[in-house]
Enzyme design. Structure first.
Site, PDB file in Angstrom:
ATOM      1  N   LYS A   1      -0.001  36.677   5.293  1.00 24.47           N
ATOM      2  CA  LYS A   1       1.141  36.346   4.433  1.00 24.47           C
ATOM      3  C   LYS A   1       2.387  36.386   5.299  1.00 24.47           C
ATOM      4  CE  LYS A   1       1.616  35.738  -0.115  1.00 24.47           C
ATOM      5  NZ  LYS A   1       0.516  35.230  -0.949  1.00 24.47           N
TER       6      LYS A   1
HETATM    7  N1  GLU Z   1       0.068  31.710  -1.934  1.00 26.49           N
HETATM    8  C1  GLU Z   1      -1.191  31.482  -2.561  1.00 26.49           C
HETATM    9  C2  GLU Z   1      -1.877  32.796  -2.891  1.00 26.49           C
HETATM   10  O1  GLU Z   1      -1.261  33.836  -2.977  1.00 26.49           O
HETATM   11  C3  GLU Z   1      -2.071  30.494  -1.822  1.00 26.49           C
HETATM   12  C4  GLU Z   1      -2.445  30.855  -0.433  1.00 26.49           C
HETATM   13  C5  GLU Z   1      -3.200  29.741   0.309  1.00 26.49           C
HETATM   14  O2  GLU Z   1      -3.497  28.720  -0.294  1.00 26.49           O
HETATM   15  O3  GLU Z   1      -3.445  29.934   1.491  1.00 26.49           O
HETATM   16  O4  GLU Z   1      -3.046  32.823  -3.140  1.00 26.49           O
END
Ligand code: GLU
Length: 418
Positions: free
Chosen positions: A108
């Site tokens: 993240k």
């Molecule tokens: N931000 C999204 C989540 O928290 C998607 C992450 C992604 O597709 O890599 O799952």
């Protein structure tokens, strides 16, 4: 972001991991490896603002685990973003990818900024410079960013273009959630809401609750909340309340979601909508509804308001919308909680499909994406549900057990280098 009980998103993530490791009887050395965040990069970088001055921003990219494949996870642009949030959410992504069995680890990142206070060209310069700063650790076989709070397909396009300019050729698989014109996947934008709807309907039927006519309140009207509201309606439910950061609206005979989306697209606030009663975000959480979908920020349902929650089902559209105390209080009252790492995994599932399509340069039709998504979500729900029944634990504990077990096994069988 800190919750009212003074527990950060990171301490919640760590608590959930430790409880799962304990339940699985994981040995201490494996626990030590899995609780640690593998790699974290903090960058401070200048951006030229429209007035000609420069402002220094701070951004992060954290990779919790790459044991099962490249790190995967979103980029968040939010004024309250912290390194601890990135750590917590990176760990969260590791478990999310594992529970739906994608060959990814978790990551993240994001930038401390208010994207709504930046012009489009400031946002583009910020994104390109931030991408350059984190380019030393991202890439299609290392770490693949995606949208999260405050970011969107246009931001992903700038990231893809910046990484491609550095490489000297197009690298579409370096990021997911891109516009379809540059290698994005059909169905990616609607995937989190679609996955949430699939699991919610499946779980309700499984527990003898009729989805037809069930009333729903959705907190948050962004990428997850607005699509969930729409698809839950198409599945036969009645969305009676929605909210954005400025507040919410309620209408007992169901809201006109198309009109609300049009209002938001014009830059309006839901509270400006005339044909419904106004209510606060807190009032929305405690409405008399069958299904509550917290799809905004972390830590929204807390010890202070959990007693007032009257929904029988909670589908966690956001990551970690319930504090630990609220979670326990609601579980004790028999509320069916569909845990975030399962119910909102649709986004990363279709991100995986997008990455696969980009690597193969072979693209699927919408129907194929959606039916494969359904297959993964239903299979994952059934797996979690069977485990919960077998071990007599909650769906959340079962989902964590499945996920941690998979990552632990990958770590164990790979062995420790050197
Ligand atoms: N931000 C999204 C989540 O928290 C998607 C992450 C992604 O597709 O890599 O799952």
């Amino acid at each position: 972001m800190a919750t009212d009980e003074g527990r950060s998103a990171l301490s919640i993530a760590q608590h959930r991991f430790e409880a799962t490791a304990e339940a699985l009887g994981l040995d201490e050395s494996l626990r030590g490896i899995l609780r640690a965040v593998k790699r974290e990069l903090v960058v401070h970088f200048p951006v030229e603002m429209d007035d000609g001055g420069f402002r220094v921003f701070t951004g992060f990219r954290v990779q919790h685990s790459v044991a099962r494949g490249p790190a995967k996870g979103g980029l968040r642009y939010h004024p309250a973003m912290t390194l601890d949030d990135a750590r917590a959410l990176a760990m969260h992504m590791t478990w999310k990818a594992a529970v739906v069995d994608l060959p990814f680890g978790g990551a993240k990142g994001g930038v401390i900024c208010d994207p709504r206070a930046l012009s489009a060209s400031e946002l583009e310069r910020l994104t390109r410079r931030f991408t350059t700063e984190i380019s030393i650790i991202v890439g299609p076989d290392r770490d693949i960013p995606a949208p999260d709070l405050g970011t969107n397909p246009q931001v992903m396009a700038w990231i893809m273009d910046t990484l491609s300019m550095h490489a000297g050729f197009s690298v579409p698989a370096s990021v997911t959630g891109k516009p379809i014109s540059i290698g994005g996947s059909e169905g990616r934008f609607t995937a989190p809401g679609r996955g949430l709807t699939i699991v919610t309907v499946e779980a309700m039927r499984d527990r003898g609750l009729d989805p037809m006519g069930a009333t729903v309140a959705v907190q948050g009207f962004g990428k997850v909340g607005s699509v969930s509201a729409d698809l839950l309606t198409r599945a036969g439910m009645k969305v009676v309340a929605v909210s954005d950061s400025a507040g919410g609206i309620y209408r007992g005979d169901g809201l006109d979601l198309a009109a609300l989306r049009a209002l938001k697209e014009e830059g309006g606030r839901l509270a400006d909508y005339g044909a419904a009663d106004q209510l606060s975000n807190d009032e929305l959480l405690t409405l008399e509804v069958d299904v509550l979908v917290p799809a905004a920020l972390e830590g929204q349902v807390t010890a202070a308001n959990a007693d007032g929650v009257r929904a029988r089902v909670i589908a966690e559209g956001a990551n970690a919308p319930l504090t630990l105390e609220a979670d326990t209080m609601l579980e004790d009252r028999g509320v069916l909680i569909l845990p975030d790492i399962l119910v909102n995994a649709g986004g990363v599932v279709v991100s995986y499909f997008e990455w696969v399509q980009d690597l193969q340069a072979y693209f699927w039709a919408t129907g194929e994406v959606n039916s494969r998504l359904k297959e993964v979500m239903v299979r994952s729900y059934q797996h979690v549900s069977a485990r919960a029944a077998q071990r007599d634990v909650t769906l959340r504990s079962a989902a964590y057990e499945i996920a941690v077990e998979k990552v632990a096994e990958a770590t164990r069988v790979r062995g420790i280098y050197p």
